[in-house]
Write an enzyme that holds these catalytic residues in place. Structure first.
Site, PDB file in Angstrom:
ATOM      1  N   GLU A 131       0.822  -1.224   0.000  1.00  0.00           N
ATOM      2  CA  GLU A 131       0.000   0.000   0.000  1.00  0.00           C
ATOM      3  C   GLU A 131       0.851   1.267   0.000  1.00  0.00           C
ATOM      4  OE1 GLU A 131      -1.380   1.834   3.465  1.00  0.00           O
ATOM      5  OE2 GLU A 131      -1.018   0.115   4.762  1.00  0.00           O
ATOM      6  N   LYS A 174      -5.235  10.772   1.139  1.00  0.00           N
ATOM      7  CA  LYS A 174      -5.406   9.375   1.564  1.00  0.00           C
ATOM      8  C   LYS A 174      -6.632   8.843   0.816  1.00  0.00           C
ATOM      9  CE  LYS A 174      -6.538   7.034   5.911  1.00  0.00           C
ATOM     10  NZ  LYS A 174      -6.723   7.270   7.363  1.00  0.00           N
ATOM     11  N   SER A 221     -13.108   1.479  10.355  1.00  0.00           N
ATOM     12  CA  SER A 221     -12.346   1.609   9.112  1.00  0.00           C
ATOM     13  C   SER A 221     -12.992   0.851   7.954  1.00  0.00           C
ATOM     14  CB  SER A 221     -10.928   1.086   9.317  1.00  0.00           C
ATOM     15  OG  SER A 221     -10.240   1.079   8.080  1.00  0.00           O
ATOM     16  N   ASP A 255     -11.430  -0.554   5.874  1.00  0.00           N
ATOM     17  CA  ASP A 255     -10.609  -1.765   5.677  1.00  0.00           C
ATOM     18  C   ASP A 255     -11.404  -3.018   6.069  1.00  0.00           C
ATOM     19  OD1 ASP A 255      -8.551  -0.024   5.090  1.00  0.00           O
ATOM     20  OD2 ASP A 255      -7.351  -0.490   6.870  1.00  0.00           O
ATOM     21  N   LYS A 306      -3.547  -2.105  15.668  1.00  0.00           N
ATOM     22  CA  LYS A 306      -2.824  -1.327  16.669  1.00  0.00           C
ATOM     23  C   LYS A 306      -3.713  -1.076  17.874  1.00  0.00           C
ATOM     24  CE  LYS A 306      -0.173   1.323  14.523  1.00  0.00           C
ATOM     25  NZ  LYS A 306      -1.036   1.616  13.432  1.00  0.00           N
TER      26      LYS A 306
HETATM   27  N1  PSU Z   1      -2.187   1.282  10.468  1.00  0.00           N
HETATM   28  C1  PSU Z   1      -0.862   1.483  10.534  1.00  0.00           C
HETATM   29  N2  PSU Z   1      -0.244   2.304   9.653  1.00  0.00           N
HETATM   30  C2  PSU Z   1      -0.953   2.885   8.643  1.00  0.00           C
HETATM   31  C3  PSU Z   1      -2.355   2.615   8.555  1.00  0.00           C
HETATM   32  C4  PSU Z   1      -2.927   1.813   9.492  1.00  0.00           C
HETATM   33  O1  PSU Z   1      -0.216   0.969  11.407  1.00  0.00           O
HETATM   34  O2  PSU Z   1      -0.367   3.626   7.851  1.00  0.00           O
HETATM   35  C5  PSU Z   1      -3.127   3.177   7.401  1.00  0.00           C
HETATM   36  C6  PSU Z   1      -3.470   2.040   6.425  1.00  0.00           C
HETATM   37  O3  PSU Z   1      -3.339   2.525   5.104  1.00  0.00           O
HETATM   38  C7  PSU Z   1      -4.923   1.731   6.732  1.00  0.00           C
HETATM   39  C8  PSU Z   1      -5.424   3.108   7.094  1.00  0.00           C
HETATM   40  O4  PSU Z   1      -5.629   1.178   5.653  1.00  0.00           O
HETATM   41  O5  PSU Z   1      -4.375   3.693   7.848  1.00  0.00           O
HETATM   42  C9  PSU Z   1      -6.696   3.047   7.887  1.00  0.00           C
HETATM   43  O6  PSU Z   1      -7.235   4.343   7.968  1.00  0.00           O
HETATM   44  P1  PSU Z   1      -8.734   4.533   8.496  1.00  0.00           P
HETATM   45  O7  PSU Z   1      -8.706   4.106   9.927  1.00  0.00           O
HETATM   46  O8  PSU Z   1      -9.009   6.009   8.304  1.00  0.00           O
HETATM   47  O9  PSU Z   1      -9.596   3.651   7.635  1.00  0.00           O
HETATM   48 MN    MN Z   2     -12.024   5.969  10.188  1.00  0.00          MN
END
Ligand code: PSU
Ligand code: MN
Length: 307
Positions: free
Chosen positions: A25, A87, A141, A143, A160
């Protein structure tokens, strides 16, 4: 012809000939680490994948084209440009593509691109998840939704502890996403090897993980697989220590009113400052470890598909 999508010749050839490929990514480059460590790490990760006999396919949106297998110069550009590059998760892609902008792809957007290119294995640092306090904020997320629907195994060091790990596991269970522990019964939590939560299943070898992928995709049980690979003992940070830093970072985010897509990068950066860079070093090491494991899984998966 899809004018919004491009795969490099090297990656295309490898996929066509059933040779191992690992997707990578770019949010981690543009938003997850500072320059120049972000560029150094991204290139070392690619190198690690090659060393293990697989082709790296770093994904980003460049000038409105979702590109699988970007060049070294493009990695350098994304790293230098940092957070000026948007992003890009699933919901952001239509705007970024139609306006011919650049975007750093999250786990979700990278899974989409990998799937479109026929790549089934992806390595990253950490996945997004259910945020602490999501009962009120509904911050979950994208994800996780992508893991529910898109056929890619994501090798990571676990969610995390800036997240609610218990709720993240519940969500993944509801969505039918297997969470496999590589040589561990306990889900790792990114900088730490422990989280207090069990994985669904322990897998001791890359071929066992590839077999699990093979079973899932042969039966068309669509969606992703989380492969949780603990950070090495020598690079791990202690849970107690990280808990207090994470709490401080969460309190700062709350005080500053930081929400939405900005929250994850803010927490990462703040924890980095609070640990005087030790969390960054751990982050780099765990990504390298995940890339190596992903390359091995990709090789085993290709072997199974050749049978
Ligand atoms: N966790 C990490 N480092 C990162 C991310 C997550 O330890 O850089 C990034 C990844 O690209 C993940 C995104 O897909 O943050 C998730 O963001 P959000 O919570 O806004 O969906
Ligand atoms: Mn989010």
């Amino acid at each position: 012809m899809n004018p919004y999508f491009k795969v490099s010749d090297e990656v295309k050839q490898a996929v066509q000939h059933n040779r191992p490929v690992v997707a990578l990514e770019s949010t981690i480059i543009a938003h997850g680490m500072p320059y120049p460590q972000n560029v150094e790490t991204a290139l070392r990760v690619e190198h690690t994948v090659r060393d293990r006999g697989a082709v790296p396919a770093t994904v980003a949106v460049l000038g409105g084209v979702l590109t699988v297998g970007i060049s070294k110069a493009q990695v350098e550009f994304l790293g230098r440009n940092g957070t000026k590059t948007a992003k890009a998760s699933r919901r952001d892609l239509p705007v970024i593509l139609s306006k011919k902008l650049n975007g750093a792809t999250t786990v979700a957007a990278t899974m989409i691109a990998a799937d479109m290119a026929g790549i089934r294995v992806f390595a990253t640092g950490g996945i997004g998840g259910v945020h602490r306090g999501a009962e009120a904020t509904m911050d979950i997320s994208a994800d996780l939704e992508e893991l529910a629907r898109t056929d890619v195994a994501v090798v990571c060091a676990g969610p995390k502890s800036i997240l609610d790990i218990g709720l993240t596991l519940e969500y993944l269970e509801t969505k039918g996403v297997p969470v496999l522990g590589y040589q561990t019964d306990e889900l790792p939590a990114f900088y730490c090897r422990e989280s207090g939560f069990p994985v669904d299943a322990r897998m001791d070898t890359p071929v066992d993980i590839a077999r699990c992928m093979h079973a899932k995709y042969t039966c068309e049980l669509h969606g992703g697989i989380v492969v949780a690979n603990p950070i090495s003992r020598e690079d791990a940070l202690s849970e107690d220590e990280m808990d207090s830093f994470i709490q401080t970072a969460l309190d700062m985010a709350e005080a500053k009113g930081i929400r939405g897509k900005k929250i994850t990068p803010f927490l990462l950066e703040t924890v980095k400052e609070l640990t005087h860079g030790r969390s960054l070093k751990a982050n780099i090491q765990l990504v390298l470890g995940n890339a190596a494991l992903a390359a091995e899984i990709a090789a085993e998966y290709c072997r199974l598909n050749a049978l």
